[in-house]
Design a protein around this motif. Structure first.
Motif, short mmCIF file in Angstrom:
data_model
loop_
_atom_site.label_atom_id
_atom_site.label_comp_id
_atom_site.label_asym_id
_atom_site.label_seq_id
_atom_site.Cartn_x
_atom_site.Cartn_y
_atom_site.Cartn_z
N GLU A 283 0.83 -1.21 0.00
CA GLU A 283 0.00 0.00 0.00
C GLU A 283 0.87 1.26 0.00
N LEU B 17 3.91 6.96 6.04
CA LEU B 17 3.01 6.23 5.15
C LEU B 17 2.68 4.85 5.71
N CYS C 252 -1.10 3.57 6.33
CA CYS C 252 -1.53 2.40 5.56
C CYS C 252 -1.87 1.23 6.48
N GLU D 153 0.99 4.51 -2.54
CA GLU D 153 0.97 5.92 -2.17
C GLU D 153 2.16 6.67 -2.78
N LYS E 23 1.55 7.32 -6.37
CA LYS E 23 0.64 8.48 -6.50
C LYS E 23 1.43 9.79 -6.48
#
Length: 329
Positions: A195, A317, A321, A199, A202
């Motif tokens: 995950e 993160l 996540c 991110e 992104k």
């Protein structure tokens, strides 16, 4: 042409010998130059202090003759082994969990069927060594026991160290310290990191993230093996070893650097995909070809291409996540 590489792996039918030869003759020059520098650095006293110079050396690749030693030192495995003399052998002599042994036995023949050193007919047959390392580890770290993927990692460690006990302590460094919770039964660390990669994509390659979202492709479908096997059987051996050089010294964020570089370098190619199976296929293809075979230039790219990537960013993160995953649980 040699059908078997220096590590015992049989080359596939469609192996491109010409471009490999071209790459390797150039790479050999680099390796020779690095070997001289490393011999000076180690000066026969087999100790290394962490420093910017050492980090730079490691990023440029550890020569094979020093690889096992350097991995042992920088990962902390050497210190652990010295502080626990005889521990490994006691694990092998102690009481055994029958279910664990069964699980490990099942995976023995599935480990590197294309490697001549792991065949039953090989002498010595590395299957025995691999079995011992995994059995010892499963009893040392009962929370993890044995999980698929660990066989490949232990197998690679054995090929490099050629030493059972050292392989055990390096496996412990990876699973116990370097990789956060990848192989525990719930694999929460692994799921979290997939995950986290999503991110990061992104942030750094938004067009690809958008494509994945639009077609409902979950990251775990395309990258879980990258994480579980630490790029074994995904990228060429030399490249994997170069990645591991950095992984033992710099920790798990190296995996994100590699993944982001693969995605970023192949962005245009991935964006040609128009549907779900197409995307999955593109992700299989981006791990082949000259970009990844040319391990020296590839490793330079992983430190420039993704841009800055601090451990603080990754930890932040990871936190968000993990919480999201737990709340879905």
């Amino acid at each position: 042409f040699c059908r078997v590489d220096p590590y015992g792996f049989e080359r596939p039918e469609d192996f491109d010998y010409a471009s490999y030869e071209a790459f390797f003759s150039r790479y050999l020059v680099v390796l020779t130059r690095r070997a001289i520098k490393w011999s000076k650095l180690l000066k026969g006293n087999n100790s290394i202090q962490k420093s910017l110079k050492v980090k730079r050396y490691i990023r440029k690749g550890i020569p094979n003759e020093h690889r096992a030693l350097v991995w042992m030192i920088v990962s902390g495995a050497q210190a652990n082994m010295e502080q626990n003399p005889g521990y490994y052998h006691r694990l092998l002599e102690g009481e055994k969990n029958a279910k664990l042994l069964e699980a490990i036995k099942t995976d023995m023949n599935r480990t590197f069927p294309d490697n001549v050193k792991f065949r039953k007919t090989a002498d010595p047959c590395l299957q025995h060594t691999l079995y011992n390392v995994l059995v010892a580890y499963g009893h040392h770290n009962k929370a993890v026991g044995y999980c698929q993927g660990m066989n490949f990692i232990a197998g690679y460690l054995i090929l490099i160290t050629k030493n059972e006990e050292e392989s055990f302590w390096l496996l412990d460094a990876l699973i116990g310290r370097i990789l956060p919770d990848y192989y525990s039964p719930a694999m929460l660390g692994l799921k979290t990191d997939q995950e986290v990669l999503g991110e990061l994509v992104k942030m750094k390659v938004p067009a690809v993230a958008e494509l994945m979202e639009r077609h409902g492709v979950m990251w775990t479908l395309v990258v879980s093996r990258w994480f579980i096997c630490l790029f074994i059987d995904i990228l060429p051996v030399e490249t994997v070893l170069r990645i591991w050089d950095c992984l033992f010294y710099e920790g798990s964020k190296i995996i994100f650097r590699v993944a982001l570089t693969l995605i970023k370098q192949n962005q245009a190619f991935i964006l040609e995909a128009t549907n779900f199976p197409d995307i999955c296929d593109k992700f299989k293809q981006i791990t082949k070809g000259t970009l990844v075979t040319e391990c020296h230039s590839f490793m330079q790219k992983i430190f420039t291409d993704p841009g800055s990537l601090s451990m603080a960013t990754i930890n932040k993160l990871r936190e968000s996540c993990r919480e999201k995953l737990l709340s879905q649980g």
